[in-house]
Design a protein around this motif. Sequence first.
Motif, PDB file in Angstrom:
ATOM      1  N   ASN A   1      -9.671   0.611 -15.682  1.00 61.48           N
ATOM      2  CA  ASN A   1      -8.058   0.820 -16.121  1.00 61.48           C
ATOM      3  C   ASN A   1      -7.785   2.338 -16.106  1.00 61.48           C
ATOM      4  OD1 ASN A   1      -7.411  -1.963 -16.481  1.00 61.48           O
ATOM      5  ND2 ASN A   1      -8.597  -1.711 -18.342  1.00 61.48           N
ATOM      6  N   LEU A   2      -8.488   3.047 -15.225  1.00 62.08           N
ATOM      7  CA  LEU A   2      -8.107   4.687 -15.094  1.00 62.08           C
ATOM      8  C   LEU A   2      -7.057   4.733 -13.908  1.00 62.08           C
ATOM      9  CD1 LEU A   2     -11.480   6.071 -15.566  1.00 62.08           C
ATOM     10  CD2 LEU A   2      -9.713   6.116 -17.182  1.00 62.08           C
ATOM     11  N   SER A   3      -5.834   4.716 -14.242  1.00 62.82           N
ATOM     12  CA  SER A   3      -4.626   4.722 -13.182  1.00 62.82           C
ATOM     13  C   SER A   3      -4.930   5.817 -12.215  1.00 62.82           C
ATOM     14  CB  SER A   3      -3.411   4.854 -13.756  1.00 62.82           C
ATOM     15  OG  SER A   3      -3.145   5.823 -14.698  1.00 62.82           O
ATOM     16  N   GLN A   4      -5.295   7.142 -12.575  1.00 55.92           N
ATOM     17  CA  GLN A   4      -5.289   8.121 -11.754  1.00 55.92           C
ATOM     18  C   GLN A   4      -6.375   8.152 -10.593  1.00 55.92           C
ATOM     19  OE1 GLN A   4      -6.299   8.203 -14.809  1.00 55.92           O
ATOM     20  NE2 GLN A   4      -8.053   9.535 -15.452  1.00 55.92           N
ATOM     21  N   TRP A   5      -7.452   6.953 -10.808  1.00 54.42           N
ATOM     22  CA  TRP A   5      -8.319   6.666  -9.830  1.00 54.42           C
ATOM     23  C   TRP A   5      -8.024   5.403  -9.160  1.00 54.42           C
ATOM     24  CZ3 TRP A   5     -11.516  10.610  -8.703  1.00 54.42           C
ATOM     25  CH2 TRP A   5     -11.739  11.553  -9.830  1.00 54.42           C
ATOM     26  N   ARG A   6      -6.851   4.660  -8.986  1.00 53.90           N
ATOM     27  CA  ARG A   6      -6.567   3.756  -8.468  1.00 53.90           C
ATOM     28  C   ARG A   6      -6.439   3.795  -6.949  1.00 53.90           C
ATOM     29  NH1 ARG A   6      -5.167  -0.934 -10.170  1.00 53.90           N
ATOM     30  NH2 ARG A   6      -3.929  -2.576  -9.013  1.00 53.90           N
ATOM     31  N   LEU A   7      -5.974   4.993  -6.495  1.00 55.00           N
ATOM     32  CA  LEU A   7      -5.935   5.009  -4.917  1.00 55.00           C
ATOM     33  C   LEU A   7      -7.342   5.021  -4.181  1.00 55.00           C
ATOM     34  CD1 LEU A   7      -4.416   5.255  -2.356  1.00 55.00           C
ATOM     35  CD2 LEU A   7      -4.187   7.928  -2.807  1.00 55.00           C
ATOM     36  N   LEU A   8      -8.170   5.788  -5.039  1.00 56.25           N
ATOM     37  CA  LEU A   8      -9.550   5.846  -4.526  1.00 56.25           C
ATOM     38  C   LEU A   8     -10.337   4.568  -4.677  1.00 56.25           C
ATOM     39  CD1 LEU A   8     -12.171   7.659  -3.591  1.00 56.25           C
ATOM     40  CD2 LEU A   8     -12.614   8.008  -6.268  1.00 56.25           C
ATOM     41  N   ALA A   9      -9.928   4.069  -5.720  1.00 51.03           N
ATOM     42  CA  ALA A   9     -10.578   2.589  -6.067  1.00 51.03           C
ATOM     43  C   ALA A   9     -10.179   1.568  -4.607  1.00 51.03           C
ATOM     44  CB  ALA A   9     -10.261   1.948  -7.116  1.00 51.03           C
ATOM     45  N   ASN A  10      -9.048   1.632  -4.511  1.00 49.90           N
ATOM     46  CA  ASN A  10      -8.533   0.759  -3.274  1.00 49.90           C
ATOM     47  C   ASN A  10      -9.170   1.189  -2.142  1.00 49.90           C
ATOM     48  OD1 ASN A  10      -6.847  -1.424  -4.690  1.00 49.90           O
ATOM     49  ND2 ASN A  10      -5.428   0.752  -5.070  1.00 49.90           N
ATOM     50  N   ILE A  11      -9.227   2.627  -2.053  1.00 43.42           N
ATOM     51  CA  ILE A  11      -9.697   2.934  -0.577  1.00 43.42           C
ATOM     52  C   ILE A  11     -11.310   2.555  -0.461  1.00 43.42           C
ATOM     53  CG2 ILE A  11     -10.576   5.044   0.672  1.00 43.42           C
ATOM     54  CD1 ILE A  11      -8.228   6.529  -0.185  1.00 43.42           C
ATOM     55  N   CYS A  12     -11.882   2.800  -1.727  1.00 41.88           N
ATOM     56  CA  CYS A  12     -13.621   2.088  -1.545  1.00 41.88           C
ATOM     57  C   CYS A  12     -13.488   0.524  -1.588  1.00 41.88           C
ATOM     58  CB  CYS A  12     -14.170   2.387  -3.075  1.00 41.88           C
ATOM     59  SG  CYS A  12     -14.394   4.289  -3.257  1.00 41.88           S
ATOM     60  N   VAL A  13     -12.732  -0.257  -2.226  1.00 45.13           N
ATOM     61  CA  VAL A  13     -12.645  -1.598  -1.853  1.00 45.13           C
ATOM     62  C   VAL A  13     -12.680  -2.278  -0.354  1.00 45.13           C
ATOM     63  CG1 VAL A  13     -11.538  -3.780  -2.303  1.00 45.13           C
ATOM     64  CG2 VAL A  13     -12.004  -2.197  -4.152  1.00 45.13           C
ATOM     65  N   LEU A  14     -11.480  -1.548   0.234  1.00 47.49           N
ATOM     66  CA  LEU A  14     -11.105  -1.704   1.626  1.00 47.49           C
ATOM     67  C   LEU A  14     -12.526  -1.320   2.633  1.00 47.49           C
ATOM     68  CD1 LEU A  14      -9.276  -2.770   3.648  1.00 47.49           C
ATOM     69  CD2 LEU A  14      -8.200  -0.706   3.671  1.00 47.49           C
ATOM     70  N   THR A  15     -12.648   0.062   2.278  1.00 48.17           N
ATOM     71  CA  THR A  15     -13.656   0.542   3.112  1.00 48.17           C
ATOM     72  C   THR A  15     -15.216  -0.169   2.979  1.00 48.17           C
ATOM     73  OG1 THR A  15     -12.896   2.683   3.019  1.00 48.17           O
ATOM     74  CG2 THR A  15     -15.016   2.608   3.609  1.00 48.17           C
ATOM     75  N   GLY A  16     -15.426  -0.690   1.613  1.00 50.64           N
ATOM     76  CA  GLY A  16     -16.751  -1.469   1.429  1.00 50.64           C
ATOM     77  C   GLY A  16     -16.702  -2.600   2.024  1.00 50.64           C
ATOM     78  N   SER A  17     -15.579  -3.416   2.112  1.00 55.18           N
ATOM     79  CA  SER A  17     -15.357  -4.786   2.605  1.00 55.18           C
ATOM     80  C   SER A  17     -15.432  -4.738   3.785  1.00 55.18           C
ATOM     81  CB  SER A  17     -13.964  -5.241   1.983  1.00 55.18           C
ATOM     82  OG  SER A  17     -13.930  -5.456   0.644  1.00 55.18           O
ATOM     83  N   LEU A  18     -14.669  -3.874   4.470  1.00 51.70           N
ATOM     84  CA  LEU A  18     -14.952  -3.966   6.091  1.00 51.70           C
ATOM     85  C   LEU A  18     -16.441  -3.638   6.530  1.00 51.70           C
ATOM     86  CD1 LEU A  18     -11.426  -2.099   6.868  1.00 51.70           C
ATOM     87  CD2 LEU A  18     -11.936  -4.449   7.150  1.00 51.70           C
ATOM     88  N   MET A  19     -16.830  -2.393   5.941  1.00 54.01           N
ATOM     89  CA  MET A  19     -18.275  -2.176   6.514  1.00 54.01           C
ATOM     90  C   MET A  19     -19.354  -3.353   6.193  1.00 54.01           C
ATOM     91  SD  MET A  19     -20.380   1.249   5.555  1.00 54.01           S
ATOM     92  CE  MET A  19     -19.235   2.327   6.285  1.00 54.01           C
ATOM     93  N   MET A  20     -19.062  -3.945   5.022  1.00 48.81           N
ATOM     94  CA  MET A  20     -20.041  -5.441   4.533  1.00 48.81           C
ATOM     95  C   MET A  20     -19.829  -6.261   5.459  1.00 48.81           C
ATOM     96  SD  MET A  20     -20.474  -7.071   0.937  1.00 48.81           S
ATOM     97  CE  MET A  20     -21.400  -8.473   0.546  1.00 48.81           C
ATOM     98  N   GLY A  21     -18.437  -6.553   5.826  1.00 47.87           N
ATOM     99  CA  GLY A  21     -18.320  -7.653   6.784  1.00 47.87           C
ATOM    100  C   GLY A  21     -18.708  -7.423   8.107  1.00 47.87           C
ATOM    101  N   GLY A  22     -18.488  -6.232   8.523  1.00 43.98           N
ATOM    102  CA  GLY A  22     -18.744  -5.727   9.979  1.00 43.98           C
ATOM    103  C   GLY A  22     -20.387  -5.899  10.142  1.00 43.98           C
ATOM    104  N   GLY A  23     -21.212  -5.620   8.874  1.00 39.68           N
ATOM    105  CA  GLY A  23     -22.590  -5.620   8.883  1.00 39.68           C
ATOM    106  C   GLY A  23     -23.024  -7.149   9.239  1.00 39.68           C
ATOM    107  N   ILE A  24     -22.468  -8.020   8.199  1.00 42.86           N
ATOM    108  CA  ILE A  24     -22.728  -9.223   8.189  1.00 42.86           C
ATOM    109  C   ILE A  24     -22.594 -10.136   9.528  1.00 42.86           C
ATOM    110  CG2 ILE A  24     -22.444 -11.577   7.047  1.00 42.86           C
ATOM    111  CD1 ILE A  24     -21.628 -10.161   4.665  1.00 42.86           C
ATOM    112  N   ILE A  25     -21.403  -9.800  10.243  1.00 37.37           N
ATOM    113  CA  ILE A  25     -21.106 -10.130  11.354  1.00 37.37           C
ATOM    114  C   ILE A  25     -22.102  -9.893  12.575  1.00 37.37           C
ATOM    115  CG2 ILE A  25     -19.454 -10.339  13.514  1.00 37.37           C
ATOM    116  CD1 ILE A  25     -18.593 -12.186  10.955  1.00 37.37           C
TER     117      ILE A  25
END
Length: 302
Positions: free
Chosen positions: A80-104
């Motif tokens: 709930n630290l709003s000042q880090w929300r953008l960084l959090a969203n970048i990490c979620v998207l980057t991590g999801s894509l990297m993890m998904g690509g690795g599994i495939i």
Amino acid sequence: MKVTLDLDKLLSDGKISEEEFTRLKVLSAESTSLLAFNILIGFGVIAVSGATLALVPAATTAIGIGAFVLIAGLGLLNSNLSQWRLLANICVLTGSLMMGGGIIAEYRGALEAILVVSAVFAAAAVLAKSSLLTVLAVLMLSASIGARTGYFHASYFLVIQEPLMTIVLFSLLATGLYFLSQKLSSDFQRLAIVASRTSVFLVNFGFWVGSLWGERSASREIIVSDTVLAVAWALALLAAAVWAWKNNSRWMLNTTAVFAGIHFYTQWFEHLDVTPGSVLLAGLVTLGAGLWLRTLKKSEPS
């Protein structure tokens, strides 16, 4: 809630005082600096992850790094630290894509791997309340029945290997998600509607390819002809347009109009070929339809 204000204009119009102008200007500068810092750190995360993967180029490395970055992003979001929300969203998207690509990559595009990645994207989308990941989850699910896109020099292509299955599966998904959205809270309602709308696009893509090639078996025998699917697409678009009109769904009406145009031009040039005369006549018909729709729009009660 975010509000965009032109401080210089407000000051010149006398809507705010000099003191208010200075205070708001300082707050604006702080917000801009924080945004730049989040973006910078986000690029740093991407660079470090990419460099680590380059040093240890293995699918399992991508899965591990992706999972770590994804979990870190979700942790930041839940702090709930709003000042880090953008960084959090970048990490979620980057991590999801990297993890998904690795599994495939690790399981060489197996059906089970595609379904697992679809589930990972969907779970991350719900936890992060991310519309983009919601779209990616639905698109990844379509890959489980052979849907894909591709590119080679100056050319792009769309592949729908199972038009009929695509139409049926994503029609059910779009309908189910739409009705489910009526029972959810606003945040999750938005995600369900985004997934439903993405499914609508896939349904139309299934009809589009099917109207050209039909539904064929593994031995290339025709199961459902292209003519049947072309007529079914027209009827489906008509039904969707009527539903959108009655339910005041501007998005569905606009989408239906776009795909109706695509359907019209596809069938027109498929059967009449692309000649100066056919192009001229198609343009005149389209203009007439556009003017008719505008007339109907103007005749609506305000």
